[in-house]
Motif scaffolding. Structure first.
Motif, PDB file in Angstrom:
ATOM      1  N   UNK A  20       0.332  -0.937 -12.857  1.00 59.41           N
ATOM      2  CA  UNK A  20       0.632  -2.366 -12.695  1.00 59.41           C
ATOM      3  C   UNK A  20      -0.652  -3.163 -12.498  1.00 59.41           C
ATOM      4  N   UNK A  21      -1.584  -2.622 -11.728  1.00 64.90           N
ATOM      5  CA  UNK A  21      -2.853  -3.318 -11.490  1.00 64.90           C
ATOM      6  C   UNK A  21      -3.635  -3.492 -12.787  1.00 64.90           C
ATOM      7  N   UNK A  22      -3.647  -2.462 -13.607  1.00 67.32           N
ATOM      8  CA  UNK A  22      -4.351  -2.543 -14.895  1.00 67.32           C
ATOM      9  C   UNK A  22      -3.716  -3.608 -15.783  1.00 67.32           C
ATOM     10  N   UNK A  52      -7.323 -11.314 -11.342  1.00 66.48           N
ATOM     11  CA  UNK A  52      -7.926 -10.444 -10.325  1.00 66.48           C
ATOM     12  C   UNK A  52      -7.075 -10.400  -9.053  1.00 66.48           C
ATOM     13  N   UNK A  53      -6.588 -11.537  -8.595  1.00 63.35           N
ATOM     14  CA  UNK A  53      -5.730 -11.566  -7.410  1.00 63.35           C
ATOM     15  C   UNK A  53      -4.421 -10.827  -7.659  1.00 63.35           C
ATOM     16  N   UNK A  54      -3.895 -10.924  -8.873  1.00 67.96           N
ATOM     17  CA  UNK A  54      -2.666 -10.188  -9.211  1.00 67.96           C
ATOM     18  C   UNK A  54      -2.933  -8.687  -9.167  1.00 67.96           C
ATOM     19  N   UNK A  55      -4.095  -8.289  -9.660  1.00 69.69           N
ATOM     20  CA  UNK A  55      -4.474  -6.879  -9.597  1.00 69.69           C
ATOM     21  C   UNK A  55      -4.587  -6.417  -8.151  1.00 69.69           C
ATOM     22  N   UNK A  56      -5.209  -7.252  -7.311  1.00 65.09           N
ATOM     23  CA  UNK A  56      -5.336  -6.912  -5.891  1.00 65.09           C
ATOM     24  C   UNK A  56      -3.967  -6.793  -5.223  1.00 65.09           C
ATOM     25  N   UNK A  57      -3.013  -7.596  -5.643  1.00 66.71           N
ATOM     26  CA  UNK A  57      -1.671  -7.538  -5.066  1.00 66.71           C
ATOM     27  C   UNK A  57      -1.059  -6.155  -5.289  1.00 66.71           C
ATOM     28  N   UNK A  58      -1.267  -5.605  -6.467  1.00 65.65           N
ATOM     29  CA  UNK A  58      -0.737  -4.272  -6.766  1.00 65.65           C
ATOM     30  C   UNK A  58      -1.551  -3.188  -6.054  1.00 65.65           C
ATOM     31  N   UNK A  59      -2.867  -3.293  -6.093  1.00 70.59           N
ATOM     32  CA  UNK A  59      -3.714  -2.266  -5.481  1.00 70.59           C
ATOM     33  C   UNK A  59      -3.661  -2.300  -3.959  1.00 70.59           C
ATOM     34  N   UNK A  60      -3.337  -3.446  -3.381  1.00 74.22           N
ATOM     35  CA  UNK A  60      -3.294  -3.541  -1.921  1.00 74.22           C
ATOM     36  C   UNK A  60      -2.218  -2.634  -1.332  1.00 74.22           C
ATOM     37  N   UNK A  61      -1.266  -2.217  -2.154  1.00 66.65           N
ATOM     38  CA  UNK A  61      -0.239  -1.276  -1.692  1.00 66.65           C
ATOM     39  C   UNK A  61      -0.862   0.064  -1.298  1.00 66.65           C
ATOM     40  N   UNK A  62      -2.035   0.368  -1.843  1.00 61.97           N
ATOM     41  CA  UNK A  62      -2.715   1.609  -1.490  1.00 61.97           C
ATOM     42  C   UNK A  62      -3.213   1.602  -0.050  1.00 61.97           C
ATOM     43  N   UNK A  63      -3.182   0.445   0.606  1.00 61.77           N
ATOM     44  CA  UNK A  63      -3.531   0.381   2.023  1.00 61.77           C
ATOM     45  C   UNK A  63      -2.604   1.256   2.857  1.00 61.77           C
ATOM     46  N   UNK A  83       0.994 -16.841 -11.481  1.00 63.32           N
ATOM     47  CA  UNK A  83       0.974 -15.446 -11.941  1.00 63.32           C
ATOM     48  C   UNK A  83       0.847 -14.498 -10.751  1.00 63.32           C
ATOM     49  N   UNK A  84       0.029 -14.860  -9.781  1.00 61.26           N
ATOM     50  CA  UNK A  84      -0.136 -14.050  -8.574  1.00 61.26           C
ATOM     51  C   UNK A  84       1.161 -14.072  -7.768  1.00 61.26           C
ATOM     52  N   UNK A  85       1.805 -15.221  -7.697  1.00 59.46           N
ATOM     53  CA  UNK A  85       3.090 -15.330  -7.005  1.00 59.46           C
ATOM     54  C   UNK A  85       4.077 -14.324  -7.587  1.00 59.46           C
ATOM     55  N   UNK A  86       4.192 -14.313  -8.902  1.00 53.98           N
ATOM     56  CA  UNK A  86       5.127 -13.416  -9.585  1.00 53.98           C
ATOM     57  C   UNK A  86       4.757 -11.948  -9.360  1.00 53.98           C
ATOM     58  N   UNK A  87       3.495 -11.610  -9.553  1.00 53.92           N
ATOM     59  CA  UNK A  87       3.079 -10.212  -9.463  1.00 53.92           C
ATOM     60  C   UNK A  87       3.063  -9.692  -8.028  1.00 53.92           C
ATOM     61  N   UNK A  88       2.719 -10.520  -7.075  1.00 58.31           N
ATOM     62  CA  UNK A  88       2.740 -10.091  -5.669  1.00 58.31           C
ATOM     63  C   UNK A  88       4.178  -9.853  -5.210  1.00 58.31           C
ATOM     64  N   UNK A  89       5.106 -10.700  -5.650  1.00 57.34           N
ATOM     65  CA  UNK A  89       6.527 -10.467  -5.326  1.00 57.34           C
ATOM     66  C   UNK A  89       7.006  -9.170  -5.962  1.00 57.34           C
ATOM     67  N   UNK A  90       6.596  -8.935  -7.181  1.00 55.03           N
ATOM     68  CA  UNK A  90       6.977  -7.698  -7.865  1.00 55.03           C
ATOM     69  C   UNK A  90       6.427  -6.480  -7.117  1.00 55.03           C
ATOM     70  N   UNK A  91       5.170  -6.554  -6.700  1.00 52.51           N
ATOM     71  CA  UNK A  91       4.562  -5.448  -5.947  1.00 52.51           C
ATOM     72  C   UNK A  91       5.270  -5.246  -4.605  1.00 52.51           C
ATOM     73  N   UNK A  92       5.580  -6.333  -3.928  1.00 51.53           N
ATOM     74  CA  UNK A  92       6.260  -6.245  -2.638  1.00 51.53           C
ATOM     75  C   UNK A  92       7.662  -5.663  -2.803  1.00 51.53           C
TER      76      UNK A  92
END
Length: 125
Positions: A105-107, A20-31, A56-65
Motif C-alpha cells: 500500500x505504501x508503494x 509522501x504523507x499517504x505513504x507514511x500513513x501506511x508505513x506508520x502501521x509498522x510502529x 489523498x492523505x485523508x483517503x489513504x490514512x483512513x484506509x490504513x486505519x
C-alpha cells in the motif's frame, strides 16, 4: 527542457508531498512492531493531522486505519483460537500478511495510486 514540476510529478495530479504523507500513513502501521498499539496510532495521527488539507492523505490514512483495525480484530480472534490450536498458525500468518500489505500500500500511495486493502472492514468513512 523538462517542464515537469517536481512537486507534482505524478500523472495522477497528486503532489509529491501528499503522496509522501499517504505513504507514511501506511508505513506508520509498522510502529506496532515497537510500540503497543502503534499500528493504530500511526495512521490515526497522520489522518487527524492531514485530513483537512490533503484529500489523498485523508483517503489513504483512513484506509490504513481501517485495515489496522481489521488486523487487530483478526489477531484477537486468532489469539482466542489458540485454544483449539489453529490460532498458533493464524497469528504469524496474519502478522506477515499485514506487514506485506502495508508495504504494498505504501508503494502504491507513493506512486499516487489509491490503494484498497482486501478483506478490510471500512468502519471509518
Amino acid at each position: 527542457m523538462n517542464d515537469i514540476d517536481p512537486t507534482n510529478a505524478s500523472a495522477s495530479g497528486i503532489s509529491a508531498e501528499e503522496r509522501q504523507w499517504a505513504m507514511f500513513a501506511h508505513l506508520s502501521a509498522l510502529l506496532g512492531l515497537v510500540i503497543p498499539f502503534g499500528h493504530l496510532l500511526g495512521p490515526l495521527v497522520i489522518w487527524l493531522m492531514k485530513k483537512e488539507t490533503m484529500p489523498f492523505v485523508d483517503q489513504q490514512a483512513k484506509e490504513a486505519l481501517n485495515f489496522q483495525i481489521t488486523v487487530s480484530i483478526a489477531l484477537m480472534v486468532a489469539a482466542i483460537l489458540i485454544i483449539v490450536v489453529i490460532g498458533i498458525a493464524l497469528l504469524p500468518l496474519i502478522g506477515i500478511a499485514a506487514i506485506v500489505l502495508a508495504i504494498m500500500a505504501a508503494i502504491k500511495a507513493n506512486e499516487g495510486v489509491a490503494y484498497r486493502y482486501p478483506f478490510t472492514l471500512r468502519l471509518i468513512n
